[in-house]
Write an enzyme that holds these catalytic residues in place. Structure first.
Site, PDB file in Angstrom:
ATOM      1  N   VAL A 178      27.811  20.692 -60.149  1.00 54.28           N
ATOM      2  CA  VAL A 178      27.479  21.845 -59.110  1.00 54.28           C
ATOM      3  C   VAL A 178      27.044  23.052 -59.498  1.00 54.28           C
ATOM      4  O   VAL A 178      26.575  24.079 -58.656  1.00 54.28           O
ATOM      5  CB  VAL A 178      28.909  22.085 -58.014  1.00 54.28           C
ATOM      6  CG1 VAL A 178      29.288  20.407 -57.654  1.00 54.28           C
ATOM      7  CG2 VAL A 178      29.982  22.577 -58.814  1.00 54.28           C
ATOM      8  N   TYR A 184      40.016  32.955 -60.061  1.00 55.95           N
ATOM      9  CA  TYR A 184      40.307  31.825 -59.029  1.00 55.95           C
ATOM     10  C   TYR A 184      40.393  32.413 -57.645  1.00 55.95           C
ATOM     11  O   TYR A 184      39.868  31.893 -56.621  1.00 55.95           O
ATOM     12  CB  TYR A 184      41.599  31.156 -59.396  1.00 55.95           C
ATOM     13  CG  TYR A 184      42.029  30.048 -58.528  1.00 55.95           C
ATOM     14  CD1 TYR A 184      40.890  28.780 -58.735  1.00 55.95           C
ATOM     15  CD2 TYR A 184      42.894  30.028 -57.534  1.00 55.95           C
ATOM     16  CE1 TYR A 184      41.221  27.488 -57.925  1.00 55.95           C
ATOM     17  CE2 TYR A 184      43.120  28.811 -57.017  1.00 55.95           C
ATOM     18  CZ  TYR A 184      42.356  27.646 -56.980  1.00 55.95           C
ATOM     19  OH  TYR A 184      42.425  26.638 -56.383  1.00 55.95           O
TER      20      TYR A 184
END
Length: 260
Positions: free
Chosen positions: A59, A166
């Site tokens: 991706v 994250y």
């Protein structure tokens, strides 16, 4: 959205965990599913099991994503559904002092950028390319052309120590959900995001039982890890319910993450 064998879907990260559970749920409704993943063996196995197609996909790479969409559309036609489950994480403090020698280091920026590129930019890359394709579809009854479901994390709202990258990446996914839904509203394409808590996925499969038990104990109710099927159930609701749009929904058993 009406789900049957005339509808095609793409699930990124569909070779395992949350993505695989969602791919199976879609296939159970007759939907033709393409699995985008880097795990070829696992991805092909899931695809064979559900009568879908595996498309190797990174991706973070435009050419790889374009090739995956081309393969999926050649096999199934233009997708009406996109579920983004591809993602990863790391745990590095913003800055820290070594307990051994007192030396100081900071979060390497390439490691920070790597998480952003996969979780945030990778998600948006797939959304933009899929939505452009959805615009070519005729609307279903009611005017809907497509549905997009993204995967963020409860870390978007209460990230723990070491999760700056994250949490930033998942917070970005949450932050772009409503603008994307607004961008695509006039074309009948909806966009929603799930914020999972601690789920029993391959990421935790190798953890010692005492670690798994400790994680489960932090969940408010029920005191267990989430089942990927429960994620899939919410994703299916977001897809099938045409009034579900522009929302970010926690799916976490009521957990609020501690600082560490």
């Amino acid at each position: 959205m009406i789900l049957d064998n005339t509808v095609a879907a793409v699930v990124t990260g569909g070779a395992s965990g949350l993505g695989a559970a969602t791919a199976r749920a879609l296939a159970a409704k007759g939907v033709k599913v393409a699995i985008f993943d880097l795990q070829e063996e696992k991805g092909k196995a899931v695809a064979a099991d559900i009568g879908g197609v595996f498309c190797e996909c990174n991706v973070t790479d435009d050419a790889s994503v374009d090739a995956a969409f081309a393969k999926a559309r050649e096999a199934h036609g233009q997708e009406r559904i996109l579920v983004n489950c591809a993602g990863t994480g790391n745990a590095i403090k913003t800055a820290s002092r070594s307990k051994e020698d007192g030396s100081i280091k900071h979060f390497p920026l390439d490691a920070f950028n790597w998480i952003i590129q996969i979780n945030l930019v990778g998600t948006f890359r797939c959304i933009a390319k899929s939505a452009a394709g959805m615009l070519t579809l005729e609307p279903q009854e009611g005017g809907g052309r497509g549905a997009i479901v993204n995967t963020a994390s409860v870390a978007a709202e209460d990230g723990q120590m070491g999760q700056a990258a994250y949490s930033a990446s998942k917070g970005g996914v949450v932050g772009m959900t409503l603008p994307i839904a607004r961008d695509l509203a006039s074309e009948g394409i909806r966009c929603n995001t799930i914020l999972p808590g601690i789920f029993d996925t391959p990421l935790l499969a190798g953890a010692p039982q005492n670690v798994r038990d400790a994680l489960a104990a932090t969940v408010l109710n029920p005191k267990r890890l989430g089942n990927p099927v429960e994620y899939a159930n919410l994703a299916m609701c977001m897809i099938e319910n045409d009034y579900f749009n522009g929302e970010d929904v926690r799916l976490d058993g009521g957990i609020r993450m501690a600082p560490r």
